[in-house]
Motif scaffolding. Structure first.
Motif, PDB file in Angstrom:
ATOM      1  N   THR A   1       3.734  -3.514   5.113  1.00  0.00           N
ATOM      2  CA  THR A   1       3.335  -4.666   4.303  1.00  0.00           C
ATOM      3  C   THR A   1       2.364  -5.555   5.060  1.00  0.00           C
TER       4      THR A   1
ATOM      5  N   LEU B   1      -1.046  -3.962   4.761  1.00  0.00           N
ATOM      6  CA  LEU B   1      -1.541  -4.110   3.390  1.00  0.00           C
ATOM      7  C   LEU B   1      -1.973  -5.545   3.108  1.00  0.00           C
TER       8      LEU B   1
ATOM      9  N   ALA C   1      -4.036  -2.410  -6.741  1.00  0.00           N
ATOM     10  CA  ALA C   1      -3.150  -1.458  -6.077  1.00  0.00           C
ATOM     11  C   ALA C   1      -2.151  -2.167  -5.171  1.00  0.00           C
TER      12      ALA C   1
ATOM     13  N   LEU D   1       0.700  -3.310  -7.444  1.00  0.00           N
ATOM     14  CA  LEU D   1       1.416  -2.204  -8.075  1.00  0.00           C
ATOM     15  C   LEU D   1       2.206  -1.391  -7.062  1.00  0.00           C
ATOM     16  N   LEU D   2       1.719  -1.284  -5.842  1.00  0.00           N
ATOM     17  CA  LEU D   2       2.415  -0.511  -4.813  1.00  0.00           C
ATOM     18  C   LEU D   2       3.488  -1.316  -4.098  1.00  0.00           C
TER      19      LEU D   2
ATOM     20  N   PHE E   1       7.271  -0.363  -4.464  1.00  0.00           N
ATOM     21  CA  PHE E   1       7.645   0.894  -3.808  1.00  0.00           C
ATOM     22  C   PHE E   1       7.595   0.757  -2.286  1.00  0.00           C
ATOM     23  N   VAL E   2       6.571   0.075  -1.804  1.00  0.00           N
ATOM     24  CA  VAL E   2       6.455  -0.105  -0.357  1.00  0.00           C
ATOM     25  C   VAL E   2       7.600  -0.950   0.169  1.00  0.00           C
TER      26      VAL E   2
ATOM     27  N   GLU F   1       9.717   1.165   2.825  1.00  0.00           N
ATOM     28  CA  GLU F   1       9.070   1.058   4.124  1.00  0.00           C
ATOM     29  C   GLU F   1      10.096   0.838   5.236  1.00  0.00           C
TER      30      GLU F   1
END
Length: 266
Positions: free
Chosen positions: A201, A204, A240, A243-244, A247-248, A252
């Motif tokens: 994270t 990102l 993205a 949206l990700l 899940f991350v 993670e």
């Protein structure tokens, strides 16, 4: 101020409503109060800002406070202070919001109010430093602006809007980009709150902010074909990220907090 920039910005913004299927033209005429910008448009804008927008802002503040009481405040180490236990084994409530935090907020608000009041009452022309020169030009429907660009804080969303060839799709993308941060607490479901111990994270997030500033720069540039690919790539990265994130944040690997953090947390 109802300047030439305001006139043409209002024309562009209200024209976005035409992209609404079937009723777009009718809604645009209703908002403008006629076929074009006029005094009726100003009356509608004033009514919109003092009623609907005001109520929406109040509702968002109440919603924010309620959710803040539910999940608690964050801090650099991501520690839940209320999870601490005293010598008797009972939970410690931590630092109360009032007066410790409320006084700090009032102090910051007071500093802002002093600066704001000083500019408004003693240096009214000082705002030219922050606003564009066209804000001082009277509205003129016969004299369009050479290049209309949004303020710097809206330019990333403008870059995403024009990156899509289809007008309706571009508007939907822009609206999504503006509203999706409001649901960020529901997208990030990781029990570890601090990005210090969430390496994926953290990376990102760095990419997200770099991409945001790149879009801000592109949004202030002329709409040239050489920028289209970068704008579309930036829009893809922006969407993205959100949206990700569910899940991350769920899968993670997280790092173990250091001893000082574990000691204070438990």
């Amino acid at each position: 101020p109802y300047s030439n920039l305001s006139y043409w910005a209002g024309t562009v913004i209200t024209s976005l409503l035409k992209s609404i299927p079937f009723i777009g033209g009718w809604v645009t005429t209703l908002v403008r109060g006629g076929p074009g910008m006029s005094g009726d448009t100003l009356n509608r804008f004033m009514a919109l800002h003092v009623t609907l927008v005001f109520l929406v802002i109040v509702g968002l503040i109440v919603f924010h406070i309620l959710y803040l009481h539910k999940v608690g405040s964050n801090n650099p180490d991501g520690i839940e202070i209320k999870a601490n236990k005293g010598p008797d084994g009972h939970p410690v409530d931590g630092i109360p919001f009032h007066p410790y935090y409320s006084v700090k907020d009032l102090f910051g608000f007071g500093i802002w109010l002093i600066i704001f009041g000083a500019i408004i009452f003693y240096a009214p022309t000082f705002h030219h430093i922050f606003l564009e020169r066209t804000m001082s030009t009277p509205a003129n429907p016969l004299k369009s602006l050479p290049d209309v660009t949004p303020p710097w804080y809206l330019s990333p969303f403008y870059a995403m809007l024009r990156s899509i060839p289809n007008k309706t799709a571009g508007i939907l993308l822009m609206v999504f980009a503006v509203l999706v941060p409001f649901v960020l607490p529901w997208l990030d479901r990781n029990p570890v709150k601090s990005t210090r111990y969430r390496p994926v994270t953290r990376v990102l997030l760095i990419i997200f902010f770099i991409n945001f500033f790149v879009l801000a720069y592109l949004g202030e540039q002329p709409p040239l074909p050489k920028y289209f690919f970068v704008e579309r790539l930036g829009a893809f990265i922006y969407v993205a990220f959100f949206l990700l994130l569910p899940f991350v944040s769920k899968f993670e690997p997280t790092r173990t907090p250091p001893a000082r953090v574990r000691f204070h947390a438990h």
